[in-house]
Design an enzyme around this catalytic site. Structure first.
Site, PDB file in Angstrom:
ATOM      1  N   ASN A   1       1.031  -1.188   0.145  1.00 13.90           N
ATOM      2  CA  ASN A   1       0.028  -0.026  -0.069  1.00 13.90           C
ATOM      3  C   ASN A   1       0.718   1.197   0.101  1.00 13.90           C
ATOM      4  OD1 ASN A   1      -1.530  -2.198   2.190  1.00 13.90           O
ATOM      5  ND2 ASN A   1      -2.907  -1.492   0.779  1.00 13.90           N
TER       6      ASN A   1
ATOM      7  N   HIS B   1      -2.504  -6.184  -3.216  1.00 13.02           N
ATOM      8  CA  HIS B   1      -2.726  -4.952  -4.041  1.00 13.02           C
ATOM      9  C   HIS B   1      -1.127  -4.662  -4.645  1.00 13.02           C
ATOM     10  CE1 HIS B   1      -6.252  -3.407  -2.575  1.00 13.02           C
ATOM     11  NE2 HIS B   1      -6.045  -3.586  -1.322  1.00 13.02           N
TER      12      HIS B   1
ATOM     13  N   HIS C   1       0.157 -13.088   3.952  1.00  9.42           N
ATOM     14  CA  HIS C   1      -0.962 -11.901   3.455  1.00  9.42           C
ATOM     15  C   HIS C   1      -2.168 -12.610   3.506  1.00  9.42           C
ATOM     16  CE1 HIS C   1      -1.069  -7.684   2.491  1.00  9.42           C
ATOM     17  NE2 HIS C   1      -2.035  -8.063   1.848  1.00  9.42           N
TER      18      HIS C   1
ATOM     19  N   HIS D   1      -4.074  -4.693   8.510  1.00  6.55           N
ATOM     20  CA  HIS D   1      -3.759  -3.215   9.032  1.00  6.55           C
ATOM     21  C   HIS D   1      -3.983  -2.770  10.513  1.00  6.55           C
ATOM     22  CE1 HIS D   1      -3.499  -1.521   4.814  1.00  6.55           C
ATOM     23  NE2 HIS D   1      -2.837  -2.667   4.750  1.00  6.55           N
TER      24      HIS D   1
HETATM   25 FE   LIG Z   1      -2.142  -3.731   3.089  1.00  7.57          FE
HETATM   26 FE   LIG Z   2      -3.577  -6.653   1.315  1.00  8.78          FE
END
Ligand SMILES: [Fe+2]
Ligand SMILES: [Fe+2]
Length: 280
Positions: free
Chosen positions: A40, A68, A153, A180
């Site tokens: 990110n 991402h 992840h 997060h």
């Molecule tokens: Fe992330």
């Molecule tokens: Fe992620």
């Protein structure tokens, strides 16, 4: 051996604290290896070549990604010339880049890092359990490498915990990323693998998972998009875990790292911190 794993760097706020603190922490704590998830890092979505180079220059040995990873399309290309940038290893074959990276520290220790994506409540890639088992048998601790780090992840805590038990005693660290928010369950599992369900993001915690809070709140209320998600720009917390390994490459100690920003501050008591960083 000393490892520092840093959770998802979000936007400029996350990058700034990483670039500011890592060179000092790396020296003060005499770290052998720094791994950072940066899926990110570019305005909240993906990573650019310049950002990746900055993180590596500041002291990351390896940068990992996640769902991402390819949001900035340039990553589809430059990942092929940067072996220290990892996308999930369980992508179907033919995906650009690599999901595993081995490097040698200054003292000659071989450190293997792999990035895996979970399959619960996410777009399912190949089986991360089978992928990990294959890598472990190809490159076992002690004979194949001296430290083995997995960035898992994933969304579901259950999948992360099950995965960690599956590899317990066979890898040095399973660091959970993606959600997060740091969890308080950092521990050494019964067979010697250091584990945390989520390391937490490196970003501004006056936010919704690192993004300015207005648009996410509005979307929950109206179910309509009104603006782009933007990373929150306030002071970030550098979030990670510090792990000390024994000579077999299994964990002797693990502790959370939270420096700067709004969260309660934490650093491994087994690694003394310099005054300057402590006062950050
Ligand atoms: Fe992330
Ligand atoms: Fe992620």
């Amino acid at each position: 051996m000393r490892l520092l794993f840093i959770g998802d760097i979000v936007g400029r706020a996350g990058r700034t604290i990483f670039l500011e603190l890592i060179p000092r922490l790396r020296a003060t704590w005499r770290l052998d290896c720094v791994v950072a998830n940066a899926e990110n890092a570019a305005r909240g979505f993906g990573i650019t070549e310049t950002i990746c180079a900055d993180l590596l220059a500041a002291g990351a040995d390896c940068v990992t990604l996640g769902n991402h990873g390819f949001d900035q399309r340039e990553a589809l290309v430059f990942i092929n010339r940067e072996p220290r940038l990892l996308r999930p290893h369980n992508y179907p074959s033919g995906a650009p880049g690599n999901g595993a990276h081995m490097f040698e520290t200054a003292s000659g220790a071989r450190i293997l890092i792999i990035n895996l994506l979970g399959r619960v409540f996410m777009e399912a890639l190949d089986d991360p359990f089978a992928t990990a088992a294959r890598e472990i048998s190809a490159c076992p601790l002690e004979t194949g490498c001296d430290a083995f780090i997995i960035d898992f992840h994933a969304e579901a805590s259950s999948e992360k915990q099950a995965f960690a038990h599956f590899v317990d005693g066979r890898v040095s660290l399973v660091a959970g990323t993606h959600t997060h928010v740091p969890t308080a369950d950092y521990q050494i599992l019964p067979h010697g693998t250091a584990y945390i369900t989520n390391v937490g993001m490196t970003g501004d915690y006056d936010s919704v998972i690192g993004m300015e809070k207005e648009e996410p709140v509005r979307r929950f209320l109206t179910k309509l998009p009104a603006a782009r998600f933007e990373p929150a720009a306030g002071a970030a917390t550098l979030c990670g875990v510090g792990v000390e390994l024994d000579p077999r490459g299994l964990a002797a100690k693990i502790a959370p790292v939270r420096i700067g920003g709004r969260l309660p501050q934490a650093s491994p008591e087994f690694w003394p911190i310099e005054q300057e960083a402590a006062a950050y």
